[in-house]
Design a protein around this motif. Structure first.
Motif, PDB file in Angstrom:
ATOM      1  N   TYR A 193       0.839  -1.191   0.000  1.00 61.39           N
ATOM      2  CA  TYR A 193       0.000   0.000   0.000  1.00 61.39           C
ATOM      3  C   TYR A 193       0.875   1.243   0.000  1.00 61.39           C
ATOM      4  O   TYR A 193       1.897   1.298   0.656  1.00 61.39           O
ATOM      5  CB  TYR A 193      -0.899   0.023   1.236  1.00 61.39           C
ATOM      6  N   TYR A 235       2.916   5.879   3.053  1.00 59.66           N
ATOM      7  CA  TYR A 235       1.721   5.259   3.627  1.00 59.66           C
ATOM      8  C   TYR A 235       1.406   5.903   4.978  1.00 59.66           C
ATOM      9  O   TYR A 235       0.258   6.240   5.257  1.00 59.66           O
ATOM     10  CB  TYR A 235       1.907   3.749   3.799  1.00 59.66           C
ATOM     11  N   ASN A 272       3.106  -2.034   3.728  1.00 56.51           N
ATOM     12  CA  ASN A 272       3.057  -0.678   3.176  1.00 56.51           C
ATOM     13  C   ASN A 272       4.450  -0.283   2.704  1.00 56.51           C
ATOM     14  O   ASN A 272       5.425  -0.968   2.977  1.00 56.51           O
ATOM     15  CB  ASN A 272       2.517   0.308   4.214  1.00 56.51           C
TER      16      ASN A 272
END
Length: 95
Positions: A39, A76, A71
């Motif tokens: 992410y 993030y 992440n």
């Protein structure tokens, strides 16, 4: 002086107890949590927006987490904090 010593002793015992009890917590290897795609900023932004709802659901379901383990780091985190800040009104209400 004795009153302060008793407070300090209580805080010291409480801190040691917390560290000992959290050391017994179950841990899951990170490899089991990481997907192939990590992410980024927009994922963190979305997770910041839905953080309160994710927290409530995570209390009742073990497979829901508040924060994505996989992440890409700082972007993030920035998105997560920004999303949570926007949802709760940011620092504008403090003034």
């Amino acid at each position: 002086m004795k009153r302060y010593f008793n407070k300090f002793r209580f805080l010291l015992i409480a801190a040691v107890l917390i560290f000992v009890l959290t050391g017994c917590a179950q841990s899951i290897p990170v490899e089991n949590c990481v997907d192939t795609v990590s992410y980024g900023f927009f994922g963190g932004l979305w997770h910041g927006f839905i953080a309160p709802f994710s927290f409530v659901v995570s209390l009742f379901m073990d497979n829901v987490a508040l924060y994505a383990v996989n992440n890409n780091g700082g972007w993030y985190d920035f998105g997560f904090v920004l999303g949570a800040g926007i949802l709760f009104g940011g620092g504008g209400k403090a003034s």
